[in-house]
Design a protein around this motif. Sequence first.
Motif, PDB file in Angstrom:
ATOM      1  N   LYS B 116     -24.928 -89.146  38.258  1.00  0.00           N
ATOM      2  CA  LYS B 116     -25.179 -90.042  37.248  1.00  0.00           C
ATOM      3  C   LYS B 116     -26.142 -91.233  38.255  1.00  0.00           C
ATOM      4  O   LYS B 116     -27.461 -91.790  37.308  1.00  0.00           O
ATOM      5  CB  LYS B 116     -25.150 -90.996  36.675  1.00  0.00           C
ATOM      6  N   ARG B 117     -25.679 -92.052  38.891  1.00  0.00           N
ATOM      7  CA  ARG B 117     -26.357 -92.733  40.232  1.00  0.00           C
ATOM      8  C   ARG B 117     -27.416 -92.351  41.321  1.00  0.00           C
ATOM      9  O   ARG B 117     -28.529 -93.370  40.783  1.00  0.00           O
ATOM     10  CB  ARG B 117     -25.594 -93.172  41.290  1.00  0.00           C
ATOM     11  N   LEU B 118     -27.648 -91.215  41.022  1.00  0.00           N
ATOM     12  CA  LEU B 118     -28.731 -90.205  42.090  1.00  0.00           C
ATOM     13  C   LEU B 118     -29.451 -90.137  40.505  1.00  0.00           C
ATOM     14  O   LEU B 118     -31.005 -90.042  41.079  1.00  0.00           O
ATOM     15  CB  LEU B 118     -28.372 -89.124  42.231  1.00  0.00           C
ATOM     16  N   GLY B 119     -28.850 -89.940  39.603  1.00  0.00           N
ATOM     17  CA  GLY B 119     -30.435 -89.715  38.152  1.00  0.00           C
ATOM     18  C   GLY B 119     -31.048 -91.193  38.017  1.00  0.00           C
ATOM     19  O   GLY B 119     -31.975 -90.544  37.577  1.00  0.00           O
ATOM     20  N   GLY B 120     -30.588 -92.263  38.447  1.00  0.00           N
ATOM     21  CA  GLY B 120     -31.401 -93.068  37.943  1.00  0.00           C
ATOM     22  C   GLY B 120     -31.764 -93.466  39.307  1.00  0.00           C
ATOM     23  O   GLY B 120     -32.867 -94.562  39.329  1.00  0.00           O
ATOM     24  N   THR B 121     -32.338 -92.407  39.868  1.00  0.00           N
ATOM     25  CA  THR B 121     -32.963 -92.805  41.685  1.00  0.00           C
ATOM     26  C   THR B 121     -34.462 -91.867  41.138  1.00  0.00           C
ATOM     27  O   THR B 121     -34.389 -90.655  40.550  1.00  0.00           O
ATOM     28  CB  THR B 121     -32.235 -92.231  43.200  1.00  0.00           C
ATOM     29  N   PRO B 122     -35.426 -92.379  42.255  1.00  0.00           N
ATOM     30  CA  PRO B 122     -36.663 -91.021  42.193  1.00  0.00           C
ATOM     31  C   PRO B 122     -36.435 -90.262  42.966  1.00  0.00           C
ATOM     32  O   PRO B 122     -37.166 -89.085  43.682  1.00  0.00           O
ATOM     33  CB  PRO B 122     -37.679 -92.269  43.294  1.00  0.00           C
ATOM     34  N   LEU B 123     -34.543 -90.076  43.451  1.00  0.00           N
ATOM     35  CA  LEU B 123     -34.677 -88.550  43.893  1.00  0.00           C
ATOM     36  C   LEU B 123     -35.082 -87.188  43.264  1.00  0.00           C
ATOM     37  O   LEU B 123     -34.761 -86.445  42.257  1.00  0.00           O
ATOM     38  CB  LEU B 123     -32.884 -88.730  44.527  1.00  0.00           C
ATOM     39  N   TRP B 285     -28.790 -84.240  35.566  1.00  0.00           N
ATOM     40  CA  TRP B 285     -27.872 -85.167  36.042  1.00  0.00           C
ATOM     41  C   TRP B 285     -26.593 -85.256  35.958  1.00  0.00           C
ATOM     42  O   TRP B 285     -25.538 -86.445  35.794  1.00  0.00           O
ATOM     43  CB  TRP B 285     -28.757 -86.605  36.931  1.00  0.00           C
ATOM     44  N   ILE B 286     -26.680 -85.935  34.623  1.00  0.00           N
ATOM     45  CA  ILE B 286     -25.189 -86.361  33.632  1.00  0.00           C
ATOM     46  C   ILE B 286     -25.321 -85.437  32.195  1.00  0.00           C
ATOM     47  O   ILE B 286     -26.215 -84.450  31.683  1.00  0.00           O
ATOM     48  CB  ILE B 286     -25.660 -87.583  32.742  1.00  0.00           C
TER      49      ILE B 286
END
Lengths: 290, 290
Positions: B116-123, B285-286
Amino acid sequence: MTSADTAVSVEGLTKSYGAFAALKGVTFDIARGETFALLGPNGAGKSTTIEILEGYRDRTGGEARVLGVDPQHGGLEWKAKLGIVLQSSGESGNVTVREQLTEFANLYPNPRSVDEVIAAVGLEQKAGTRIKNLSGGQRRRVDVALGVVGRPELLFLDEPTTGFDPEARRAFWELIRGLKRDGTTILLTTHYLDEAAQLSDRAAVVAGGELVDIGPVHTLGPDEARVPIVRWSENGVVREQRTPDPGRVVADLFARLGEPAALEIVRPSLEDIYLELVSSYEREQEQVPA
Amino acid sequence: MTALTRTNPSPSSPAAGFGVGRTLRLGASRIAYETRIYFRQTDTLFFTFLFPVIMLTIFSVAFQGMGNVGANPDGTGGISQAAAYLPGMIAAGILLSGVQNLGVDIANERSDGTLKRLGGTPLPVLSYFFGKMGQVFVTSVLQIGLLLLVASVVFGVALPTDGGSWMTFAWVYVLGIATSAVLGIAISRLPRSGKSATAVIIPPILILQFISGVYLQFSLLPDWLQNVAGIFPLKWMGQGMRAVFLPESFAAVEPGGVWDLGSVAIALLVWLVAGLVVCRLTFRWIRKDS
């Protein structure tokens, strides 16, 4: 506001889970550079709102623009302008604070310096510690650090200070004020009304999926709610009177009783006003069964 | 906590790109990050990384007294128990490093909020996949290297000396590990929580090892069980590795009496493509509305 001045714009936002309506038409704007707080009891729809704006949830109806983009279709370039501090952290954390921040900084086109961010959240002593070995409050600071390391234009903070001791909370407020001075737009949800009062330019109170009130924190609630209360004891009975002229009431009391016992003049705190807003909303809901 | 400075040392050009180059660069950086975390997790180290070496050791020692495998009636010839078990253990290692490792790892990351955290980043999702697959590749090469080392040094297994065998090894290995990694990502969707991840993923993989010729000699299994095993990729990895490490004469006990490397290639390719399609269709991501 023109769209260039608006960081977040929400109109008639609804969200349903099956038959349950979590949001029933929420409307507000957040200006660029503004700090905006969403207040409300658990289950009121704060997190649902913020997660729709972060792009984590799809709305059922209404409009939403975040930095000019529909959050349901936000790409990587859009995400690069956001900083997100989720409500729960709880990562396994087999990496050190510095490793994690370095890894995340790497994802953004123009990140802040990792050491500067570590210092900003007061974790210099823990920079080489694995995140799983930190206390709850320290992990929360890592969350905040990860949210700001990408130098976001818009920062989402979902109950950021849960688990902070009072000292850490004050330090966190300083950090947020610094970000605000830099022009960062901030959307904050919190249970702590003093936090909203300290940080936000405007606040909205959400209850039962609806916006109950919105405005600068000191104007929240109906005017009557801010009317002071004079309280005293007469013949062993506590009496109180709501009045815009507490001085005159006290003078009359004094003339009548001499020095009144247990005299106090109470101005409703933000917390009182908030509780009154939420409970009057709930009373209305009971009268009009959905 | 202290305030963050306003200065913006390196304003990157807006076109500094969200293209393929960035995806690959971030993918490479994720490989280092993921691999570092892998070796910090003692449970993965034991159940994934060292497991095949441990099993090879146990089986080789336990069955030493039974003499050589495939020996002549007078007890001469044949190969040692360790040599007979080596191809299966290599195949199992490939399966564990990919399917079990990533299946459990990503299910945990989904449940603990990492995704979830990664899904909120530009990765980019692709960079995340590169990171996982790179980690699988690096750790699996080390694992197979260790297996070969233990087999040859401790148990005196003679490794192939001709280039042809090692060419076969290379393509069976690369196809096998790529398929395993992709299938690991695909099945990480199945467990509903991080707690149930090992319980959902490990038992089927264990059963697969028993019916695919890892612990029990494949040619001794009943035909119907061989056919069931033939649906899954592990049997084909094992067959490919037997072609590399066992003497040519052992091909006689294979189904059809030949190594049948063409079918190995086709079976693994089909699983690889199927896995890629499943990943493409199901990875998020989620879970959006959980």
